[in-house]
Design an enzyme around this catalytic site. Structure first.
Site, PDB file in Angstrom:
ATOM      1  N   PHE A 108     -52.706  -6.969 -18.709  1.00 49.36           N
ATOM      2  CA  PHE A 108     -53.916  -7.324 -17.960  1.00 49.36           C
ATOM      3  C   PHE A 108     -54.121  -6.453 -16.723  1.00 49.36           C
ATOM      4  O   PHE A 108     -55.228  -6.329 -16.220  1.00 49.36           O
ATOM      5  CB  PHE A 108     -53.868  -8.809 -17.542  1.00 49.36           C
ATOM      6  CG  PHE A 108     -53.064  -9.070 -16.296  1.00 49.36           C
ATOM      7  CD1 PHE A 108     -53.637  -8.904 -15.037  1.00 49.36           C
ATOM      8  CD2 PHE A 108     -51.729  -9.442 -16.353  1.00 49.36           C
ATOM      9  CE1 PHE A 108     -52.888  -9.123 -13.878  1.00 49.36           C
ATOM     10  CE2 PHE A 108     -50.985  -9.655 -15.203  1.00 49.36           C
ATOM     11  CZ  PHE A 108     -51.568  -9.497 -13.963  1.00 49.36           C
TER      12      PHE A 108
ATOM     13  N   LYS B 118     -55.283  -3.501 -28.854  1.00 47.57           N
ATOM     14  CA  LYS B 118     -55.295  -4.947 -28.574  1.00 47.57           C
ATOM     15  C   LYS B 118     -55.114  -5.083 -27.061  1.00 47.57           C
ATOM     16  O   LYS B 118     -54.002  -5.040 -26.544  1.00 47.57           O
ATOM     17  CB  LYS B 118     -54.139  -5.633 -29.320  1.00 47.57           C
ATOM     18  CG  LYS B 118     -54.321  -7.108 -29.645  1.00 47.57           C
ATOM     19  CD  LYS B 118     -54.600  -8.005 -28.474  1.00 47.57           C
ATOM     20  CE  LYS B 118     -53.363  -8.361 -27.677  1.00 47.57           C
ATOM     21  NZ  LYS B 118     -53.672  -9.133 -26.440  1.00 47.57           N
TER      22      LYS B 118
ATOM     23  N   SER C 251     -44.731  -7.113 -20.077  1.00 51.62           N
ATOM     24  CA  SER C 251     -43.519  -7.607 -19.421  1.00 51.62           C
ATOM     25  C   SER C 251     -42.278  -7.254 -20.260  1.00 51.62           C
ATOM     26  O   SER C 251     -42.375  -7.046 -21.477  1.00 51.62           O
ATOM     27  CB  SER C 251     -43.622  -9.114 -19.228  1.00 51.62           C
ATOM     28  OG  SER C 251     -43.856  -9.718 -20.474  1.00 51.62           O
TER      29      SER C 251
ATOM     30  N   CYS D 268     -47.395  -2.304 -12.003  1.00 53.72           N
ATOM     31  CA  CYS D 268     -46.018  -2.058 -12.448  1.00 53.72           C
ATOM     32  C   CYS D 268     -45.320  -1.078 -11.531  1.00 53.72           C
ATOM     33  O   CYS D 268     -44.109  -0.940 -11.579  1.00 53.72           O
ATOM     34  CB  CYS D 268     -46.020  -1.523 -13.867  1.00 53.72           C
ATOM     35  SG  CYS D 268     -46.918   0.014 -13.987  1.00 53.72           S
TER      36      CYS D 268
END
Ligand code: NAD
Length: 497
Positions: A150, A174, A227, A282
């Site tokens: 996201f 995706k 993650s 990140c």
């Protein structure tokens, strides 16, 4: 009425009826802005079939024609950058300037991919043996699946998709179900740029869609970003199914500040990298390692700067926006509570920061902890929110050992004026991306992006030379055109003579 977001398959919006869907919220207001269709296995199969059917034609399209599409996509994306940024801010919450920065970094990968004819040149050896020449060709893999998180709804897809397409693959993306709109704007721009229908497809959804992509017979490669637990799962599942996989995971990025550093520069960097995009990057700095005796002074400078941060609706004049969902905001606030309970010193409590936004938004201001220890959950876990932890180290060696003992290895930074210390850090730190007086060292597009240890599973980093390597496979061709006078039978093992 909330908007309806659906898949993009074979060059157009999907017209079926989805059995399951999700809600997309505006994080700055808390309102549900759209519903997004979730693909079931059959819908993923449609997208893969469309990509599989488009692949041979695109693979065989000349490099000159492929590059024309890439240049046109670059022009359109630059022209529509503000629209893409607005879609990101509306669903992710990051401030508009930050969203525009994300689009710009994605655009740079498109520019890199525009140079694909040069990057796909293979080696050629003339006369490896008498009358024998050897050359290599780099061929596309087929259907590339890209699964994105996201926090960068445009940039992360753009780390992979332009390179995959430039190399001659077709793609099924995706994106995150939390902020799906940017991916559809990209799909429209690809179509306008002249990319044949089916070369780029988007399916929305959750684990059901991801699982189908990971094991589908017609998917050749999987590029995942998210993650660490899911990255590990994706890597193991798709590798076992015979796919080529790169799975980029989570992070805990340390910024080491040595006593000789410019502390104003370091404090600015810590605030920018700790709280930009509400810490949902990140490459965010979440652990600051202050090498004594400067910790008190540095913490004071950071505290002063946090007080001036404007937290509010990213469409207005804010420095930091809301978190992506209410659940995520609550989880991050839970870590603030956990830090207090574990005995860390709460210097700034983000739960009390003034907010310029609707009361229903998913707000949490910047939090600063000092005297954090490595056994605390605020240090151990990836919080992925606006929480900065200061740890104190007695020496350079202690700071380096602390960074290296962390299981993540995405990014790190050192702030110093000592070239020797910086060089030692660069050599010995066990992290994939290193900044020297640069807090968020995201490599430029002609290098490759990727972490070490639990921050990346697989051996290829994203974009740059690694990206081209990942999206192609190499064939070595050995050729002999016999001279008409030569002939005869020889059953011996071929030797180079
Ligand atoms: P996430 O792992 O929850 O989701 C990533 C993707 O996986 C999404 O498309 C999601 O729909 C899908 N997914 C979620 N649960 C799944 C499951 N059980 N099985 C299969 N697929 C599943 O990550 P997120 O919250 O969207 O993004 C934030 C995370 O991504 C952070 O950990 C962050 O560090 C990481 N991230 C890493 C990088 C990097 O380059 N290493 C870059 C950006 C984000």
């Amino acid at each position: 009425m909330a908007a309806h977001i659906t898949h993009w398959i074979n060059g157009k919006s999907w017209t079926g009826t989805a059995e399951r869907s999700g809600e997309v919220s505006d994080p700055a207001t808390g309102a549900v802005a759209a519903s997004v269709d979730f693909a079931d296995e059959a819908t993923v199969d449609q997208a893969v079939a469309s990509a599989r059917a488009a692949f041979p034609g695109w693979r065989d399209t000349s490099l000159a024609k492929r590059v024309n599409v890439l240049f046109e996509f670059r022009r359109l994306l630059a022209e529509r950058a503000q629209d893409v940024a607005a879609a990101i801010t509306a669903e992710h919450g990051k401030v508009l300037s930050d969203a525009a920065g994300e689009v710009q970094r994605g655009l740079e990968v498109v520019e890199f991919a525009c140079g694909i004819p040069h990057l796909l040149k293979g080696g050629h050896t003339r006369g490896a043996a008498t009358n024998v020449d050897v050359h290599e060709v780099h061929q596309p893999l087929g259907v590339a699946a890209v699964i994105s998180p996201f926090n960068f709804p445009a940039m992360v897809p753009l780390w992979f998709v332009p390179v995959a397409i430039a190399c001659g693959n077709s793609v099924v993306l995706k994106p995150s179900e939390k902020d799906p709109s940017a991916s559809l704007l990209l799909a429209e721009l690809w179509a306008q740029a002249g990319l044949p229908a089916g070369v780029f497809n988007v399916v929305h959804g959750d684990k059901v869609a991801v699982d189908r992509l990971l094991t589908h017979d017609d998917v050749a490669s999987v590029s995942f970003v998210g993650s660490t637990p899911i990255a590990r799962y994706v890597y193991e599942t798709a590798s076992a199914a015979g796919k080529r996989v790169q799975a980029l995971g989570g992070a805990k990025n340390h910024m080491v500040v040595l006593p000789d550093a410019d502390l104003n520069l370091a404090a600015d960097a810590a605030v920018n990298a700790g709280f930009g995009s509400a810490g949902e990057r990140c490459m965010a700095i979440s652990a600051l390692v202050a090498v004594e005796p400067i910790a008190d002074e540095l913490v004071a400078k950071i505290t002063e700067r946090i007080a001036g941060l404007k937290v509010g609706d990213g469409r207005r004049n804010a420095d930091m926006g809301p978190l992506v969902t209410a659940a995520h905001r609550d989880k991050v606030a839970g870590y603030v509570e956990a830090g207090v309970s574990a005995g860390a010193e709460l210097v700034v409590d983000g739960r009390k920061h003034p907010i310029d936004g609707e009361p229903g938004g998913f707000w949490l201001g910047p939090t600063l902890f000092d005297k954090v220890r490595t056994d605390m959950s605020i240090y151990r876990d990836e919080i992925f929110g606006p929480v900065l932890s200061v740890l104190r180290a007695g020496s350079f060696d202690e700071a380096l050992a602390l960074v290296n003992s962390n299981p993540y290895g995405n990014g790190t930074a050192i702030f110093t004026n000592d070239g020797g210390a910086a060089r030692k850090f660069e050599d010995e730190v066990e992290v994939g991306m290193v900044g020297i007086n640069v807090p968020i060292p995201v490599p430029v597009s002609y290098y490759s992006f990727g972490g070490w240890k639990n921050s990346l599973f697989g051996d290829s980093h994203a974009y740059g030379p690694d990206g081209v390597h990942f999206f192609t496979r190499t064939k070595a061709v050995t050729t002999r055109w016999v001279d008409p006078s030569h002939g005869g039978i020889d059953l011996g093992f071929p030797r180079n003579s």
